[in-house]
Scaffold this active site. Structure first.
Site, PDB file in Angstrom:
ATOM      1  N   GLY A 109       0.778  -1.213   0.000  1.00 32.60           N
ATOM      2  CA  GLY A 109       0.000   0.000   0.000  1.00 32.60           C
ATOM      3  C   GLY A 109       0.814   1.268   0.000  1.00 32.60           C
ATOM      4  O   GLY A 109       0.302   2.321  -0.370  1.00 32.60           O
ATOM      5  N   SER A 110       2.077   1.217   0.390  1.00 33.44           N
ATOM      6  CA  SER A 110       2.888   2.425   0.456  1.00 33.44           C
ATOM      7  C   SER A 110       3.682   2.594  -0.829  1.00 33.44           C
ATOM      8  O   SER A 110       4.010   1.623  -1.506  1.00 33.44           O
ATOM      9  CB  SER A 110       3.844   2.358   1.654  1.00 33.44           C
ATOM     10  OG  SER A 110       4.783   1.315   1.476  1.00 33.44           O
ATOM     11  N   PRO A 111       4.031   3.831  -1.174  1.00 30.52           N
ATOM     12  CA  PRO A 111       4.839   4.057  -2.376  1.00 30.52           C
ATOM     13  C   PRO A 111       6.182   3.341  -2.328  1.00 30.52           C
ATOM     14  O   PRO A 111       6.698   2.916  -3.369  1.00 30.52           O
ATOM     15  CB  PRO A 111       5.008   5.578  -2.400  1.00 30.52           C
ATOM     16  CG  PRO A 111       3.809   6.102  -1.666  1.00 30.52           C
ATOM     17  CD  PRO A 111       3.541   5.091  -0.592  1.00 30.52           C
ATOM     18  N   VAL A 113       6.879   0.427  -1.067  1.00 31.08           N
ATOM     19  CA  VAL A 113       6.678  -0.956  -1.479  1.00 31.08           C
ATOM     20  C   VAL A 113       6.359  -1.024  -2.968  1.00 31.08           C
ATOM     21  O   VAL A 113       6.766  -1.944  -3.663  1.00 31.08           O
ATOM     22  CB  VAL A 113       5.549  -1.607  -0.652  1.00 31.08           C
ATOM     23  CG1 VAL A 113       5.236  -3.004  -1.159  1.00 31.08           C
ATOM     24  CG2 VAL A 113       5.960  -1.670   0.803  1.00 31.08           C
ATOM     25  N   GLY A 114       5.621  -0.025  -3.460  1.00 28.87           N
ATOM     26  CA  GLY A 114       5.340   0.017  -4.889  1.00 28.87           C
ATOM     27  C   GLY A 114       6.613   0.039  -5.711  1.00 28.87           C
ATOM     28  O   GLY A 114       6.711  -0.611  -6.768  1.00 28.87           O
ATOM     29  N   GLU A 131      -1.728  -0.974  -5.956  1.00 31.39           N
ATOM     30  CA  GLU A 131      -2.702  -0.377  -5.052  1.00 31.39           C
ATOM     31  C   GLU A 131      -1.937   0.505  -4.069  1.00 31.39           C
ATOM     32  O   GLU A 131      -1.486   0.034  -3.036  1.00 31.39           O
ATOM     33  CB  GLU A 131      -3.482  -1.465  -4.304  1.00 31.39           C
ATOM     34  CG  GLU A 131      -4.756  -1.900  -4.983  1.00 31.39           C
ATOM     35  CD  GLU A 131      -5.852  -0.862  -4.869  1.00 31.39           C
ATOM     36  OE1 GLU A 131      -5.733   0.042  -4.033  1.00 31.39           O
ATOM     37  OE2 GLU A 131      -6.821  -0.947  -5.622  1.00 31.39           O
TER      38      GLU A 131
END
Length: 423
Positions: A109-111, A113-114, A131
């Site tokens: 959910g966090s940038p 991790v993206g 997401e």
């Protein structure tokens, strides 16, 4: 999906130049092959099964990884799904944390991790749909119906205990509007969840201990005007409204993802626009005003993945509107009427009908994170289809309005001021 699959799979013929008039030119959609779906925990059924439907309909095999945080849902999916799907085309990874996949060592959910996911996918040139969340501003002008604003903001903020990526994250308004809004918010919270929200079957809990501690720490920002009660044993945080919040307070440094609503004061609509533009472009921007020029001013001078005027979250119920972000939330790009495809980011807009805000009853709906197993049947029906939307709604600059005689009537129009066609 079954009703529209034939049309989705059909070749799309395109225009030809003068030299190819006798030729055939068309676009044919092919399946990718194998799709990995990593389900988040805030809507663990919806955000696992909806991508699954699209992936299977497109002809792919699927590997699913439910969130390890929502163990009950993981168990439910593992026991139920094989009854309806062919196992050779579907595999379920259960009981693994994110580190077990070597792809996600941090909560989704966090940038940050993206970036990890996209880095891993880039090694194989694999398309990715993420997401990611963000802080969604909600500007409330002085020209609006305070009671309607309070009910719609409270519903959008505290639905699912605030654990919704498109929930209004904070409110921008004048000092005068704040004084009017606070008692109206208190009344709306009592109407939805009763005098003691802890006893309400419609108010959920924070999903896990780690998330509870993170959200609880944000309560130290500003001054608590409404709520603020917590219970670590139940992972309960009451619907809370904070005032006297500063821009550098912890609650303004990250997506809240909990039942906390900070209110910051601004002097004018231009001040609010400057505040919004000084930060990352939000996933969705909310505006409440009875003046059409105020809504258009904010729409034209800001940039966001979605835009919703005089309501919250309801733009998500229109299948013909794309769902995506700009900048940090990219590449969230879902067109709900078709299986997700890797296309250029596009945005959705929901604008008010002429005449400003119209009243609508907002029920206190069951929360997907309410205690299981009693809440499972109601939660499943809610998450999968909270507000049924008629199929075939045209694409374009769509917007939502309702009428007193039809509290959940969907309409559409090409621009503000155009008389809508009822669906």
């Amino acid at each position: 999906t079954l009703n529209n699959l034939g049309a989705w799979m059909k070749d799309k013929h395109v225009e030809k130049n003068w030299a190819t008039q006798l030729d055939s030119a068309f676009i044919r959609k092919d399946p990718y092959g194998v799709v990995l779906i990593i389900g988040p925990w805030n809507y663990p059924i919806n955000l696992l099964l909806v991508p699954l439907i699209g992936a299977i309909a497109a002809g792919n095999c699927v590997v699913m990884k439910p969130s390890e945080i929502t163990r009950n849902v993981e168990r439910l999916v593992a026991e139920t799904l094989p009854r309806y799907l062919d196992e050779p085309g579907m595999d379920l990874l259960g009981g693994l944390d994110h580190a077990g996949l070597t792809l996600l060592p941090l909560p989704t959910g966090s940038p940050s991790v993206g970036r990890i996911v996209m880095t891993a996918a880039a090694k194989h040139l694999t398309p990715v749909t993420l997401e990611l969340g963000g802080k969604n501003p909600c500007y409330v002008s002085d020209s609006c119906n305070v009671q309607n604003v309070a009910r719609r903001v409270a519903w959008g903020r505290f639905f699912n205990a605030g654990q919704t990526c498109v929930a209004p994250d904070y409110v921008l308004c004048s000092v005068e509007m704040q004084e009017k809004l606070l008692p109206a918010l208190r009344e709306a919270i009592t109407e939805f969840y009763g005098p003691n929200p802890r006893e309400s079957p419609d108010f959920g809990r924070i999903v896990g201990d780690r998330q509870f501690q993170r959200v609880q720490a944000l309560l130290h920002s500003g001054h608590t005007a409404i709520g603020g009660q917590t219970d670590a044993g139940e992972r309960y945080i009451a619907p809370t409204v904070l005032v006297e919040v500063q821009q550098d307070d912890p609650v303004m440094q990250e997506e809240i993802f909990g039942p906390i609503l900070p209110i910051l004061t601004v002097t004018s609509v231009d001040d609010a626009i400057a505040f919004i533009n000084a930060r990352e472009r939000p996933l969705v921007l909310y505006v409440f005003s009875s003046r059409k020029e105020v809504v258009k001013r904010v729409l034209e001078r800001t940039s966001s993945g979605g835009f919703c005027a005089n309501d919250t979250i309801m733009h998500m119920t229109i299948p013909s509107l794309p769902f995506g972000g700009i900048g940090m939330p990219i590449p969230r790009n879902w067109v709900l009427r078709e299986p997700p495809q890797p296309t250029e980011p596009s945005t959705g807009r929901v604008l008010p009908a002429p005449g400003g805000i119209l009243p609508r009853t907002l029920p206190a709906l069951p929360s997907p994170t309410a205690p299981y197993p009693q809440q499972v049947p109601a939660a499943l029906g809610l998450v999968l289809n909270p507000y049924p939307v008629p199929p075939g709604t045209p694409q374009g600059r769509a917007w939502y309005r309702c009428r007193p005689s039809h509290p959940q009537r969907l309409c559409w129009g090409s621009e503000l001021g155009v008389e809508p066609l009822p669906r």
